[in-house]
Design a protein around this motif. Structure first.
Motif, PDB file in Angstrom:
ATOM      1  N   PHE A  81       4.774 -12.930   5.408  1.00 32.45           N
ATOM      2  CA  PHE A  81       6.188 -12.948   5.068  1.00 32.45           C
ATOM      3  C   PHE A  81       6.890 -14.161   5.692  1.00 32.45           C
ATOM      4  O   PHE A  81       7.767 -14.759   5.071  1.00 32.45           O
ATOM      5  CB  PHE A  81       6.858 -11.647   5.528  1.00 32.45           C
ATOM      6  CG  PHE A  81       6.672 -10.509   4.575  1.00 32.45           C
ATOM      7  CD1 PHE A  81       7.512 -10.341   3.493  1.00 32.45           C
ATOM      8  CD2 PHE A  81       5.637  -9.600   4.752  1.00 32.45           C
ATOM      9  CE1 PHE A  81       7.351  -9.295   2.603  1.00 32.45           C
ATOM     10  CE2 PHE A  81       5.460  -8.543   3.878  1.00 32.45           C
ATOM     11  CZ  PHE A  81       6.310  -8.391   2.798  1.00 32.45           C
TER      12      PHE A  81
ATOM     13  N   TYR B 105       7.205 -17.017   2.817  1.00 34.09           N
ATOM     14  CA  TYR B 105       8.517 -16.778   2.225  1.00 34.09           C
ATOM     15  C   TYR B 105       9.666 -16.916   3.228  1.00 34.09           C
ATOM     16  O   TYR B 105      10.816 -16.645   2.879  1.00 34.09           O
ATOM     17  CB  TYR B 105       8.539 -15.385   1.590  1.00 34.09           C
ATOM     18  CG  TYR B 105       7.463 -15.208   0.541  1.00 34.09           C
ATOM     19  CD1 TYR B 105       7.513 -15.899  -0.665  1.00 34.09           C
ATOM     20  CD2 TYR B 105       6.356 -14.388   0.783  1.00 34.09           C
ATOM     21  CE1 TYR B 105       6.515 -15.765  -1.619  1.00 34.09           C
ATOM     22  CE2 TYR B 105       5.360 -14.250  -0.165  1.00 34.09           C
ATOM     23  CZ  TYR B 105       5.435 -14.939  -1.362  1.00 34.09           C
ATOM     24  OH  TYR B 105       4.439 -14.798  -2.299  1.00 34.09           O
TER      25      TYR B 105
ATOM     26  N   TYR C  87      11.253  -5.205   3.605  1.00 37.15           N
ATOM     27  CA  TYR C  87      10.238  -5.430   2.576  1.00 37.15           C
ATOM     28  C   TYR C  87       8.936  -4.709   2.909  1.00 37.15           C
ATOM     29  O   TYR C  87       8.231  -4.232   2.009  1.00 37.15           O
ATOM     30  CB  TYR C  87      10.008  -6.936   2.400  1.00 37.15           C
ATOM     31  CG  TYR C  87      11.205  -7.649   1.827  1.00 37.15           C
ATOM     32  CD1 TYR C  87      11.705  -7.299   0.572  1.00 37.15           C
ATOM     33  CD2 TYR C  87      11.855  -8.667   2.525  1.00 37.15           C
ATOM     34  CE1 TYR C  87      12.813  -7.947   0.041  1.00 37.15           C
ATOM     35  CE2 TYR C  87      12.958  -9.313   2.004  1.00 37.15           C
ATOM     36  CZ  TYR C  87      13.435  -8.946   0.758  1.00 37.15           C
ATOM     37  OH  TYR C  87      14.533  -9.578   0.226  1.00 37.15           O
TER      38      TYR C  87
ATOM     39  N   VAL D 294       9.456  -1.234   1.727  1.00 47.54           N
ATOM     40  CA  VAL D 294       9.371  -1.124   0.264  1.00 47.54           C
ATOM     41  C   VAL D 294       7.920  -0.975  -0.171  1.00 47.54           C
ATOM     42  O   VAL D 294       7.583  -0.104  -0.988  1.00 47.54           O
ATOM     43  CB  VAL D 294      10.014  -2.355  -0.406  1.00 47.54           C
ATOM     44  CG1 VAL D 294       9.701  -2.362  -1.906  1.00 47.54           C
ATOM     45  CG2 VAL D 294      11.523  -2.351  -0.189  1.00 47.54           C
TER      46      VAL D 294
ATOM     47  N   MET E  57       5.638  -8.987  -4.405  1.00 43.93           N
ATOM     48  CA  MET E  57       6.106  -7.644  -4.080  1.00 43.93           C
ATOM     49  C   MET E  57       5.704  -6.646  -5.160  1.00 43.93           C
ATOM     50  O   MET E  57       5.245  -5.538  -4.853  1.00 43.93           O
ATOM     51  CB  MET E  57       7.625  -7.646  -3.899  1.00 43.93           C
ATOM     52  CG  MET E  57       8.111  -8.361  -2.639  1.00 43.93           C
ATOM     53  SD  MET E  57       7.604  -7.535  -1.105  1.00 43.93           S
ATOM     54  CE  MET E  57       8.539  -5.999  -1.230  1.00 43.93           C
TER      55      MET E  57
END
Length: 401
Positions: free
Chosen positions: A241, A245, A254, A257, A313
């Motif tokens: 991550f 990103y 995230y 999620v 994702m």
């Protein structure tokens, strides 16, 4: 089968907390891995992956101990003994001043957490079997999945007000809640006359029966490969991550999620398994995991190894949803033929699958190159091998031990 003295909702919540100790101990420290690495002067950032992997390595040894122990002294006593060892390992990790000391504490934690993990699985096997067992395990896993959804956020919240050792206080708090609740509310499920005295010869003989059982080993190896794929993700999640990103503060969101995909599918599995069976759902989930992994690999290769965040994702959510179905079913199928030696069986099943997971995560994790290619390739390979094992086990004629 006899029913537990606890009502099903309380039983599910209690044993969700018992099993969530493992997930909390892994996931709550993920936001702190970089900080821990800096505090302990870790030269190679990839070595911080070992803080996760060595915890699982401790479980490899703990699982071998607590299966026979739970058969000899009872399920509750084994759980409480494991909690004491876990607390000792947590204190060692809190006081760590070097990576070596941290890893020692993590190994001790892993050994200790095997008590709750293994003995609770055997306790559930004492009370349920077949699809009913898969159903209960699915509901426990569904509640338990809230832990990895919340754990990184808890860890990050702690880092806002304290240094990383304070995260280990969360582990001590959970142990302090679980131990008295279990001691006061859950009856022992293994009667004294059914207990098996620890005997080296008996362990070797029964262990040989288990490891030679084609079905048990096929499902155990498949479960290990799935665990290895997940452990690979957990070991590299923060780096992925952040490096790919540039996501730091929203990492827990995230992460939650993606973890919700596991929880939702596990909940669905608890309802679907009674209708469609464990084998059929496992095959469908493995095919889905391979498909999602192949799509992610294709997108990654077309974009220099780094797919768009939306694609990453969405496709990871699909893969993790498949894992939610596989965990409960593969472990339940591995335990299905082990009624007489449920404690030792749970021990060997978990130990072998954990060892496979560590090998997969450490070996593939060393190829991390700031792209998603190693992670995705690991998922695809684990899915293909697991599919072959599950299909092969279906044709085995091995019976109950």
């Amino acid at each position: 089968m006899s029913k537990p003295a606890l009502r099903t909702p309380e039983f599910v919540i209690l044993f969700s907390l018992v099993t969530s100790i493992t997930a909390l101990t892994i996931d709550a420290i993920l936001p702190a891995l970089r900080q821990i690495g800096e505090a302990l002067a870790v030269a190679d950032p990839r070595d911080t992956q070992l803080i996760v992997s060595f915890f699982i390595l401790g479980m490899v040894f703990g699982d071998l101990i607590f299966g026979p122990l739970s058969d000899a002294i009872g399920r509750k006593n084994a759980i409480q003994t494991g909690l004491l060892i876990f607390v000792a390992g947590t204190i060692v990790s809190m006081a760590a001043t070097s990576l070596e000391q941290m890893l020692l504490g993590r190994v001790i934690q892993g050994i200790g957490v095997s008590g709750p993990k293994i003995a609770s699985r055997a306790l559930i096997r004492d009370l349920y079997e077949g699809r009913a067992m898969a159903r209960i395990m699915s509901f426990i896993f569904m509640v338990f999945i809230l832990t990895p959804m919340l754990a990184p956020a808890l860890g990050q919240a702690v880092l806002l007000i304290a240094d990383w050792p304070a995260i280990f206080l969360l582990f001590l708090l959970l142990a302090a809640i679980v131990a008295p609740w279990l001691g006061l509310r859950q009856p022992e499920t293994l009667a004294p006359e059914r207990r098996i005295r620890v005997s080296v010869s008996a362990l070797l003989n029964n262990g040989a029966l288990i490891v030679r059982h084609a079905k048990v080993m096929a499902y155990t190896l498949a479960a290990g490969l799935m665990f290895g794929a997940l452990l690979l993700y957990l070991s590299t999640a923060q780096a992925l991550f952040f490096d790919l990103y540039r996501i730091a503060d929203l990492f827990p969101l995230y992460f939650a999620v993606l973890a919700s995909g596991v929880g939702l599918s596990s909940y669905a599995n608890g309802r679907l398994v009674m209708r469609y069976g464990m084998h059929r759902l496992s095959v469908i989930a493995l095919l889905g995991m391979i498909g999602f992994g192949g799509a992610l690999l294709g997108v990654a290769l077309l974009n220099g190894g780094v797919p768009s965040f939306i694609a990453f994702m969405a496709l990871c959510f699909g893969m993790f949803s498949c894992i939610g179905i596989l965990f409960s079913n593969l472990n339940a199928m591995a335990m299905e033929n082990l009624g007489r030696v449920a404690g030792l069986g749970a021990s060997l099943v978990s130990s072998i699958s954990s060892l496979v997971a560590v090998i997969v995560a450490v070996a593939v994790g060393r190829f991390y190159d700031q792209t998603v290619v190693p992670l995705t390739a690991g998922f695809i390979l684990a899915g293909l091998l697991s599919l072959a094992l599950v299909l092969g086990a279906r044709h085995s004629t091995a019976g109950d031990i």
